[in-house]
Design a protein around this motif. Sequence first.
Motif, PDB file in Angstrom:
ATOM      1  N   LYS A   5       0.834  -1.203   0.000  1.00  0.00           N
ATOM      2  CA  LYS A   5       0.000   0.000   0.000  1.00  0.00           C
ATOM      3  C   LYS A   5       0.867   1.251   0.000  1.00  0.00           C
ATOM      4  CE  LYS A   5      -3.796  -1.655   2.931  1.00  0.00           C
ATOM      5  NZ  LYS A   5      -4.530  -1.362   4.181  1.00  0.00           N
ATOM      6  N   TYR A   7      -0.227   5.290   0.237  1.00  0.00           N
ATOM      7  CA  TYR A   7      -1.284   6.299   0.271  1.00  0.00           C
ATOM      8  C   TYR A   7      -0.812   7.559  -0.445  1.00  0.00           C
ATOM      9  CZ  TYR A   7      -3.827   3.311   3.451  1.00  0.00           C
ATOM     10  OH  TYR A   7      -4.502   2.255   3.993  1.00  0.00           O
ATOM     11  N   LEU A   8      -1.679   8.102  -1.295  1.00  0.00           N
ATOM     12  CA  LEU A   8      -1.353   9.304  -2.049  1.00  0.00           C
ATOM     13  C   LEU A   8      -1.723  10.538  -1.234  1.00  0.00           C
ATOM     14  CD1 LEU A   8      -2.664   8.205  -5.560  1.00  0.00           C
ATOM     15  CD2 LEU A   8      -0.372   7.952  -4.603  1.00  0.00           C
ATOM     16  N   GLU A  13      -6.727   8.429  -2.384  1.00  0.00           N
ATOM     17  CA  GLU A  13      -6.531   7.152  -3.042  1.00  0.00           C
ATOM     18  C   GLU A  13      -5.326   6.432  -2.455  1.00  0.00           C
ATOM     19  OE1 GLU A  13      -6.088   7.631  -7.260  1.00  0.00           O
ATOM     20  OE2 GLU A  13      -8.201   8.063  -7.558  1.00  0.00           O
ATOM     21  N   CYS A  14      -5.329   5.127  -2.639  1.00  0.00           N
ATOM     22  CA  CYS A  14      -4.202   4.305  -2.230  1.00  0.00           C
ATOM     23  C   CYS A  14      -3.712   3.557  -3.459  1.00  0.00           C
ATOM     24  CB  CYS A  14      -4.639   3.322  -1.149  1.00  0.00           C
ATOM     25  SG  CYS A  14      -3.278   2.319  -0.511  1.00  0.00           S
ATOM     26  N   LYS A  15      -2.416   3.609  -3.671  1.00  0.00           N
ATOM     27  CA  LYS A  15      -1.797   2.874  -4.776  1.00  0.00           C
ATOM     28  C   LYS A  15      -1.449   1.490  -4.238  1.00  0.00           C
ATOM     29  CE  LYS A  15       2.059   3.366  -7.983  1.00  0.00           C
ATOM     30  NZ  LYS A  15       3.176   4.255  -8.368  1.00  0.00           N
ATOM     31  N   THR A  58      -0.654  -2.940 -10.518  1.00  0.00           N
ATOM     32  CA  THR A  58      -0.830  -1.798  -9.625  1.00  0.00           C
ATOM     33  C   THR A  58      -2.160  -1.123  -9.941  1.00  0.00           C
ATOM     34  OG1 THR A  58       1.549  -1.473  -9.450  1.00  0.00           O
ATOM     35  CG2 THR A  58       0.154   0.393  -8.855  1.00  0.00           C
ATOM     36  N   ASN A  60      -5.009   2.015  -8.401  1.00  0.00           N
ATOM     37  CA  ASN A  60      -5.320   3.104  -7.482  1.00  0.00           C
ATOM     38  C   ASN A  60      -6.777   2.953  -7.063  1.00  0.00           C
ATOM     39  OD1 ASN A  60      -2.781   4.026  -7.985  1.00  0.00           O
ATOM     40  ND2 ASN A  60      -3.393   6.036  -8.702  1.00  0.00           N
TER      41      ASN A  60
END
Length: 96
Positions: A5, A7-8, A13-15, A58, A60
């Motif tokens: 994980k 986090y942006l 959002e989480c990548k 990957t 988001n």
Amino acid sequence: MSIKKQYLKSKPECKLTFRVTKEEVQSADTVVIVGEFNEWNKDAEPMKKLKSGDFTQTLNLETGREYQFKYLVNNTTWANETEADENTSLGTYYNM
């Protein structure tokens, strides 16, 4: 199987980087991530097969939610994520 994980800061959002090893899927030809976030579409999120035989993808996803998903191996076998927050017969649950 693993999920990383990230986090942006710029948006909620989480990548997520998904990884499945060749040993976990018995040297499969294809692995697809199928879940609520892609309306259970078996063609939406194919994982990239690496030279090592592992698979990665990957995505988001919006934070503050719980997502249900499974891996579809060789278009025939379903597998749950071993590092999930919860596993049920319906799938894997992961909290963001």
